[in-house]
Every structure is written in structure tokens, then in C-alpha cells.
Design a protein around this motif. Structure first.
Motif, mmCIF file in Angstrom:
data_model
loop_
_atom_site.group_PDB
_atom_site.id
_atom_site.type_symbol
_atom_site.label_atom_id
_atom_site.label_comp_id
_atom_site.label_asym_id
_atom_site.label_seq_id
_atom_site.Cartn_x
_atom_site.Cartn_y
_atom_site.Cartn_z
ATOM 1 N N ARG A 126 4.784 16.611 -0.004
ATOM 2 C CA ARG A 126 3.693 15.645 0.213
ATOM 3 C C ARG A 126 3.337 15.552 1.697
ATOM 4 O O ARG A 126 2.165 15.368 2.051
ATOM 5 N N TYR A 127 4.332 15.660 2.561
ATOM 6 C CA TYR A 127 4.080 15.626 4.006
ATOM 7 C C TYR A 127 3.187 16.798 4.418
ATOM 8 O O TYR A 127 2.197 16.619 5.146
ATOM 9 N N ILE A 128 3.507 18.000 3.953
ATOM 10 C CA ILE A 128 2.699 19.175 4.295
ATOM 11 C C ILE A 128 1.299 19.052 3.706
ATOM 12 O O ILE A 128 0.297 19.367 4.373
ATOM 13 N N ALA A 129 1.200 18.586 2.452
ATOM 14 C CA ALA A 129 -0.094 18.482 1.777
ATOM 15 C C ALA A 129 -1.026 17.499 2.465
ATOM 16 O O ALA A 129 -2.237 17.728 2.547
ATOM 17 N N ILE A 130 -0.477 16.404 2.991
ATOM 18 C CA ILE A 130 -1.311 15.349 3.582
ATOM 19 C C ILE A 130 -1.497 15.531 5.083
ATOM 20 O O ILE A 130 -2.596 15.342 5.617
ATOM 21 N N LEU A 218 13.492 10.608 3.976
ATOM 22 C CA LEU A 218 12.363 10.215 3.133
ATOM 23 C C LEU A 218 11.564 9.077 3.767
ATOM 24 O O LEU A 218 10.333 9.092 3.758
ATOM 25 N N VAL A 219 12.262 8.088 4.315
ATOM 26 C CA VAL A 219 11.584 6.959 4.944
ATOM 27 C C VAL A 219 10.744 7.424 6.127
ATOM 28 O O VAL A 219 9.564 7.060 6.265
ATOM 29 N N VAL A 220 11.335 8.267 6.984
ATOM 30 C CA VAL A 220 10.614 8.769 8.151
ATOM 31 C C VAL A 220 9.399 9.596 7.730
ATOM 32 O O VAL A 220 8.306 9.459 8.297
ATOM 33 N N SER A 221 9.577 10.449 6.717
ATOM 34 C CA SER A 221 8.472 11.304 6.274
ATOM 35 C C SER A 221 7.307 10.470 5.750
ATOM 36 O O SER A 221 6.140 10.776 6.031
ATOM 37 N N TYR A 222 7.604 9.394 5.019
ATOM 38 C CA TYR A 222 6.519 8.578 4.489
ATOM 39 C C TYR A 222 5.901 7.675 5.550
ATOM 40 O O TYR A 222 4.722 7.307 5.435
ATOM 41 N N ILE A 223 6.647 7.325 6.570
ATOM 42 C CA ILE A 223 6.039 6.609 7.699
ATOM 43 C C ILE A 223 5.025 7.508 8.394
ATOM 44 O O ILE A 223 3.902 7.081 8.718
ATOM 45 N N SER A 234 -11.638 7.115 2.748
ATOM 46 C CA SER A 234 -11.102 6.100 1.840
ATOM 47 C C SER A 234 -10.693 6.718 0.508
ATOM 48 O O SER A 234 -9.663 6.342 -0.080
ATOM 49 N N GLU A 235 -11.469 7.697 0.019
ATOM 50 C CA GLU A 235 -11.122 8.364 -1.235
ATOM 51 C C GLU A 235 -9.859 9.202 -1.069
ATOM 52 O O GLU A 235 -8.996 9.238 -1.955
ATOM 53 N N GLY A 236 -9.751 9.879 0.081
ATOM 54 C CA GLY A 236 -8.557 10.675 0.352
ATOM 55 C C GLY A 236 -7.319 9.808 0.475
ATOM 56 O O GLY A 236 -6.243 10.174 -0.020
ATOM 57 N N ARG A 237 -7.464 8.646 1.123
ATOM 58 C CA ARG A 237 -6.338 7.715 1.247
ATOM 59 C C ARG A 237 -5.906 7.194 -0.115
ATOM 60 O O ARG A 237 -4.709 7.094 -0.409
ATOM 61 N N ARG A 238 -6.881 6.871 -0.958
ATOM 62 C CA ARG A 238 -6.565 6.338 -2.284
ATOM 63 C C ARG A 238 -5.785 7.359 -3.115
ATOM 64 O O ARG A 238 -4.773 7.025 -3.744
ATOM 65 N N LYS A 239 -6.245 8.609 -3.110
ATOM 66 C CA LYS A 239 -5.583 9.647 -3.894
ATOM 67 C C LYS A 239 -4.181 9.937 -3.354
ATOM 68 O O LYS A 239 -3.219 10.075 -4.122
ATOM 69 N N ALA A 240 -4.064 10.002 -2.023
ATOM 70 C CA ALA A 240 -2.755 10.293 -1.413
ATOM 71 C C ALA A 240 -1.772 9.155 -1.660
ATOM 72 O O ALA A 240 -0.603 9.384 -1.977
ATOM 73 N N LEU A 241 -2.249 7.924 -1.519
ATOM 74 C CA LEU A 241 -1.377 6.774 -1.733
ATOM 75 C C LEU A 241 -0.930 6.668 -3.189
ATOM 76 O O LEU A 241 0.207 6.278 -3.471
ATOM 77 N N SER A 242 -1.832 7.020 -4.121
ATOM 78 C CA SER A 242 -1.482 6.976 -5.532
ATOM 79 C C SER A 242 -0.358 7.959 -5.848
ATOM 80 O O SER A 242 0.585 7.632 -6.568
ATOM 81 N N THR A 243 -0.466 9.168 -5.272
ATOM 82 C CA THR A 243 0.567 10.187 -5.488
ATOM 83 C C THR A 243 1.880 9.785 -4.835
ATOM 84 O O THR A 243 2.958 9.892 -5.433
ATOM 85 N N CYS A 244 1.800 9.318 -3.593
ATOM 86 C CA CYS A 244 3.007 8.960 -2.850
ATOM 87 C C CYS A 244 3.685 7.716 -3.428
ATOM 88 O O CYS A 244 4.913 7.604 -3.385
#
Length: 315
Positions: A126-130, A218-223, A234-244
């Protein structure tokens, strides 16, 4: 593994008695129904995810590749403890042989540690994808994803071998009653009739530090991911947040109880059984629900699979 140590232990203690979740007959009947239902949901739900990922041409990204392996590990992980626990709820004598106990210990730590590593790999994906979307396809190739899964299995094997060797080198002279519903390192350390100080340190260093270090990664990567999302639409944030959000939920449910159990020395805390239920029963059961209900691609793939199945049955 030192076979002479195993033989010596067998001569002293041939079996262990598991006290299980409760000694109340009425509660045991209720628990039997509840946990049998949980286990069936776990197996069927995770199998559904595996089949859907394999059959759907849309779910060919690394994220779903890792998700299918996570589902497979969840089935294996819960199958090490759940069938025995469920069967014991209907039996008066809850015993397990010494060899069976060691095998269960090995399986719990093998699949549990493998799941920890796969969850960590999924966070990296997810880090690489985002954070590096332009380089995602060149970094997360099929070969790299396969190697990450292989390393996760290998890491789980090495961890489990250490835990198993620590226990098999101890002597068990009696008593043989384990206040738990499966064989784990802390309850077995309490039953050993030799000094377990060094063994306890090894257990905490091995299990606890793996869980804690991976959790911190994991905590550091998601920060980092959350900070980088500020520059997305906003659409990209919504999709990324939903997955994460799905992944973060699973991480909290799994790592929290694991860290609580293994980061501290062996103790007589009776709540360990209740805590263990989260990472051996509850989380593996919830994973399919968490990853499907919050994932549009997975829901669409399941709908297509269901439509195809209806047509096939209607022939």
C-alpha cells in the motif's frame, strides 16, 4: 530438533490436560455453538476470497495476491486450535498428547508469525501504491511479490522452530494441567520442572519483538501514507483511505492481542485465554468481512462470481 529431549519428556509426561475456556457445562454448550459457527464462517469466508481472487481477472493486482495468501494462512492458523477447542467443549476429558501439544505449538507460531509478515508486506504494498504510484508496476512485480510471500513463510518457519526447540529442551515432570484451550509457550513454561528464565527471555525476544517491531513498521508506514495523501485528490484520498482502513482494522485486531500476550514474561494471567481468542478465532473470521464489505472491487467480483454460479446451477 533434539529427539532425545523429546523422548525424555514423553517418559515423564505423556499427555497434557487442557482446562479449556470454561468448566461450566451450560457455558460449554453455548460456546460450542458459537465457536463452531465462527469457525465455519472463517473457513467458508476465506475460501470464498481465495476462489474469487483466483477466478476473477480483475483482481490481479499484488494487493489481492497477498490477500489470497492471508486468507489461506487464516484458515490454517485457526484450524490448528479451533477444531480441538470446539471438540473439547463436548468432552469431559480434555487431553492432548505430548507430541500433539508440540505439533500444535509449532503450528500456532508458524502460521501466526507468517500472518504477521504477510500483513507487514501488505502495508509495504500500500505504501508503494500510494506514495510511489508511477513506480508501482516496476517495483511490485510478480517475482517480487512471490519472493515476499516466500520470505514470510520462511520467517514464520524459523520463528516457530525456535519456539518449539525452546520447549522441547525443557523437562516436564508434572503437573500436566494447562490453563488454556491450546498449547502455547507461556503455559508450558509454567509447567516445566527446570529453570525457565533463559527460555522465557528467548520467548519474549523472539515472539514479542517480532510482533512489536512489525507493528511499529506498520504504524510508521501508515503515518507516511496519511501524510502523503494530502497531495492527492479528494477521490484518490477516499479510495486510498477505504483500502487502508480495512488493513489497519485487521492489524489492530491481530497485533494488539498478540503484542499483549508475547511482549511480557510468562505469567499466571487468566485473561490470556480471552485475549488469545482474538488472534486465533475472531480476527481470522472477521478478515473476509472486513476486506469485502469495504472493497468495491471485491464486492463486484463476488457479484460476478455469484451471477456465474447461478447460471451454471441453472443449466
Amino acid at each position: 530438533m533434539d529427539l532425545s529431549s523429546v523422548v525424555q519428556n514423553i517418559n515423564n509426561v505423556t499427555k497434557f490436560v487442557l482446562l479449556g475456556l470454561t468448566q461450566n457445562d451450560e457455558l460449554q454448550k453455548i460456546y460450542f455453538v458459537v465457536f463452531l459457527f465462527f469457525y465455519l464462517i472463517n473457513v467458508l469466508g476465506n475460501l470464498l476470497i481465495i476462489v474469487t481472487v483466483i477466478l476473477s481477472s480483475r483482481l490481479n493486482s499484488p494487493m489481492y495476491f497477498f490477500l489470497s495468501y492471508l486468507s489461506f494462512v487464516d484458515i490454517c492458523y485457526s484450524s490448528v486450535t479451533c477444531p480441538k477447542m470446539i471438540a473439547d467443549l463436548l468432552t469431559e476429558k480434555k487431553t492432548i498428547s505430548f507430541i500433539g501439544c508440540i505439533a500444535q505449538l509449532f503450528g500456532v507460531h508458524f502460521f501466526g508469525c507468517t500472518e504477521i509478515f504477510i500483513l507487514t508486506v501488505m502495508a509495504y504494498d500500500r505504501y508503494i501504491a500510494i506514495c510511489k504510484p508511477l513506480h508501482y508496476t516496476t517495483i511490485m512485480t510478480k517475482q517480487v511479490c512471490g519472493q515476499m510471500v516466500a520470505y514470510s513463510w520462511f520467517g514464520g518457519l524459523m520463528h516457530s522452530l525456535v519456539q518449539t526447540l525452546v520447549i522441547t529442551h525443557l523437562q516436564f515432570c508434572g503437573p500436566n494441567v494447562i490453563d488454556h484451550y491450546f498449547c502455547d509457550v507461556h503455559p508450558l513454561l509454567q509447567l516445566a520442572c527446570t529453570d525457565t528464565y533463559v527460555a522465557g527471555i528467548i520467548v519474549v525476544a523472539n515472539s514479542g519483538m517480532i510482533a512489536l517491531s512489525c507493528f511499529l513498521i506498520l504504524v510508521v508506514s501508515y503515518i507516511v501514507i496519511l501524510v502523503s495523501l494530502r497531495s492527492h485528490s479528494s477521490e484518490g484520498r477516499r479510495k486510498a483511505l477505504s483500502t487502508c482502513a480495512s488493513h489497519i482494522t485487521v492489524v489492530i485486531l491481530f497485533f494488539g492481542p498478540c503484542t499483549f500476550t508475547y511482549i511480557r514474561p510468562s505469567s499466571n494471567f487468566s485473561e490470556d485465554k480471552s485475549v488469545a481468542l482474538f488472534y486465533t478465532v475472531i480476527t481470522p473470521m472477521l478478515n473476509p468481512l472486513i476486506y469485502t464489505l469495504r472493497n468495491e472491487e471485491m464486492k463486484n467480483a463476488l457479484q460476478v462470481l455469484w451471477t456465474w454460479l447461478q447460471r451454471w446451477l441453472g443449466r
